[in-house]
Write a protein that holds these residues in place. Structure first.
Motif: not given
Length: 295
Positions: A25-27, A111-114, A132-136, A250-254
């Motif tokens: 999921r990087s980027g 962890p709940g977000l992930g 920020r390594q794990a979330v935005d 991080k996978s939820r940029s939208g």
């Protein structure tokens, strides 16, 4: 701000960061490109919201009570209230979603977000490079520590330098302890620093005269001095300021971009500042909703 309990989530953060890398999921959590930003400029937060959230009609937000006035229970109830619940409700309304607000352990929020249990976390969480390594983060609050004294400021303290040579109480493991220790290293006449378990127990030392000042997170300090009958006084300057952020996977940029837009709409129409002012913490308001703006 890093409240002492936030240290407990460091191990979970390491796991989450590893998982994010393993899942490729990087980027995906990067801020929008120039063209994407221009495309978003003419759209509302609700229009930016990914279709899956519009279809569900619900925004699941998690917080961790126990940090008034940011997040707490209404007295005698299990109803969540405070700055973060009020802002979460306002953001959900801008997105045309129903808010589903959950209380959870602070070290389980990321962890709940992930795992997909929550869509967002709003819980006085510092936007830090490690997290920020794990979330935005959509940064919505900027705050630091302030000096508190007895009402009337009998020692005439005006700045950190005035604490040199004086008895000061600071909370164990807090960022405010670090602020005090860094200042103490500059003092010719050293402070007499004692450590308390938390801000309320530290204030007991002011009451008894064992300390003449403490350094407390700005929102907490404002809560303790909100009533005219308060025995304490807060100096205006904040030290060690850092942004707090609304966390998303991080996978939820939208979703992140829609939340950023919703927050900016609330800033622009005055609703955001009103919420902060209603809770007495308008001094930590931001003028612009930013993404991953911490150090």
């Amino acid at each position: 701000m890093n409240r002492p309990r936030s240290l407990r989530c460091l191990a979970a953060l390491a796991v989450m960061a590893l998982a994010a890398t393993a899942c490729g999921r990087s980027g995906q959590g990067d801020a929008p490109s120039g063209s994407a930003s221009q495309a978003a400029a003419g759209r509302t937060a609700a229009e930016l919201l990914p279709a899956e959230y519009r279809q569900k009609g619900v925004l699941r937000v998690a917080t961790a009570v126990g940090y008034p006035p940011m997040e707490m229970y209404e007295p005698g109830t299990t109803r969540l209230t405070g700055v973060d619940p009020d802002l979460a409700k306002a953001i959900a309304e801008r997105l045309k979603l129903k808010l589903e607000l959950t209380n959870a352990a602070f070290d389980g929020l990321i962890p709940g977000l992930g795992s997909g249990r929550f869509d967002l976390v709003m819980s006085s969480m510092t936007d830090s490079a490690q997290r920020r390594q794990a979330v935005d983060f959509v940064d919505y609050f900027r705050t630091g520590g302030v000096i508190m004294t007895k009402k009337g400021n009998p020692q005439g303290i005006k700045s950190l330098a005035d604490l040199c040579g004086k008895a000061v109480v600071l909370a164990k493991g807090s960022s405010n302890l670090r602020i005090g220790e860094e200042q103490n290293a500059k003092c010719q006449e050293k402070m007499q620093i004692s450590q308390s378990e938390d801000a309320p127990t530290g204030l007991l030392q002011l009451d008894s005269g064992r300390a003449v000042a403490t350094i407390v997170d700005y929102p907490v300090a404002k809560m303790f001095t909100k009533k005219k009958s308060s025995a304490y006084e807060v100096l205006p300057k904040q030290y060690g300021t850092a942004p707090w952020g609304i966390a998303s996977a991080k996978s939820r940029s939208g979703l992140r971009d829609a939340v950023q837009k919703a927050l900016q709409e609330l800033i622009d129409n005055g609703s955001y500042k009103k919420i902060l002012d209603d809770w007495g913490v308008g001094g930590s308001a931001v003028s612009k909703a930013t993404v991953n703006d911490g150090q």
